[in-house]
Design a protein around this motif. Structure first.
Motif, PDB file in Angstrom:
ATOM      1  N   ALA A  41       0.819  -1.217   0.000  1.00  0.00           N
ATOM      2  CA  ALA A  41       0.000   0.000   0.000  1.00  0.00           C
ATOM      3  C   ALA A  41       0.851   1.264   0.000  1.00  0.00           C
ATOM      4  O   ALA A  41       1.856   1.361   0.703  1.00  0.00           O
ATOM      5  N   LEU A  42       0.417   2.230  -0.781  1.00  0.00           N
ATOM      6  CA  LEU A  42       1.004   3.574  -0.785  1.00  0.00           C
ATOM      7  C   LEU A  42       0.200   4.394   0.216  1.00  0.00           C
ATOM      8  O   LEU A  42      -1.024   4.508   0.088  1.00  0.00           O
ATOM      9  N   TYR A  68       5.265  10.166   3.229  1.00  0.00           N
ATOM     10  CA  TYR A  68       4.598   8.948   2.796  1.00  0.00           C
ATOM     11  C   TYR A  68       5.430   7.706   3.095  1.00  0.00           C
ATOM     12  O   TYR A  68       6.625   7.773   3.350  1.00  0.00           O
ATOM     13  N   SER A 103      -5.351  -0.064  -0.699  1.00  0.00           N
ATOM     14  CA  SER A 103      -4.130  -0.126  -1.498  1.00  0.00           C
ATOM     15  C   SER A 103      -3.479   1.255  -1.640  1.00  0.00           C
ATOM     16  O   SER A 103      -2.276   1.360  -1.846  1.00  0.00           O
ATOM     17  N   TYR A 104      -4.297   2.289  -1.533  1.00  0.00           N
ATOM     18  CA  TYR A 104      -3.821   3.669  -1.657  1.00  0.00           C
ATOM     19  C   TYR A 104      -4.605   4.512  -0.665  1.00  0.00           C
ATOM     20  O   TYR A 104      -5.833   4.376  -0.564  1.00  0.00           O
ATOM     21  N   TYR A 105      -3.896   5.405   0.056  1.00  0.00           N
ATOM     22  CA  TYR A 105      -4.495   6.223   1.114  1.00  0.00           C
ATOM     23  C   TYR A 105      -3.807   7.566   1.086  1.00  0.00           C
ATOM     24  O   TYR A 105      -2.582   7.629   1.250  1.00  0.00           O
ATOM     25  N   GLN A 106      -4.564   8.632   0.849  1.00  0.00           N
ATOM     26  CA  GLN A 106      -3.961   9.967   0.837  1.00  0.00           C
ATOM     27  C   GLN A 106      -4.868  10.967   1.537  1.00  0.00           C
ATOM     28  O   GLN A 106      -5.995  11.180   1.148  1.00  0.00           O
TER      29      GLN A 106
END
Length: 123
Positions: A38-39, A46, A115-118
């Motif tokens: 995961a990013l 990050y 998978s992606y969290y921002q």
């Protein structure tokens, strides 16, 4: 074609587990809601992968809780759901922090994972 209800139900399944782990200050359990690769972009630099996510949540103060509201969803593929949310992080010793959160959840062999969290702060 997918309807918003399906996408929201998938997001809620993942995000409810994430929220429970955040609220109980269980960094390893938070990280387990993410894919291995995961990013992750919180309000600090990050990271990629579960170890960085666990470290991020371990650094958060005790008593931190999260309340989220799903604003938008998209379904770019059968095994992906994109979500845009409003999240309020509450603390015991300072004002609540409201942020925007974009997530991409991906279906794995056993369940759905982030998978992606921002995170971004509203202007």
């Amino acid at each position: 074609m997918y309807d918003m209800t399906d996408s929201e139900a998938i997001l809620r399944g993942v995000l409810d587990r994430w929220k429970a782990a955040v609220d109980q200050h269980e960094p390893q359990r938070v990280a387990a809601q993410f894919t291995e690769d995961a990013l992750f972009q919180g309000l600090h630099p990050y990271s990629v992968g579960r170890p960085g996510i666990a470290a991020y949540y371990a650094s958060q103060p005790l008593g931190l809780t999260a309340e989220y509201r799903i604003l938008e969803t998209r379904r770019p593929a059968d095994d992906l759901v994109l979500g845009y949310l409003s999240v309020d992080f509450s603390f015991t010793d300072r004002p609540t922090l409201g942020v925007n959160l974009g997530v991409l959840v991906r279906r794995g062999e056993e369940d759905w994972y982030i998978s992606y969290y921002q995170v971004s702060q509203p202007s």
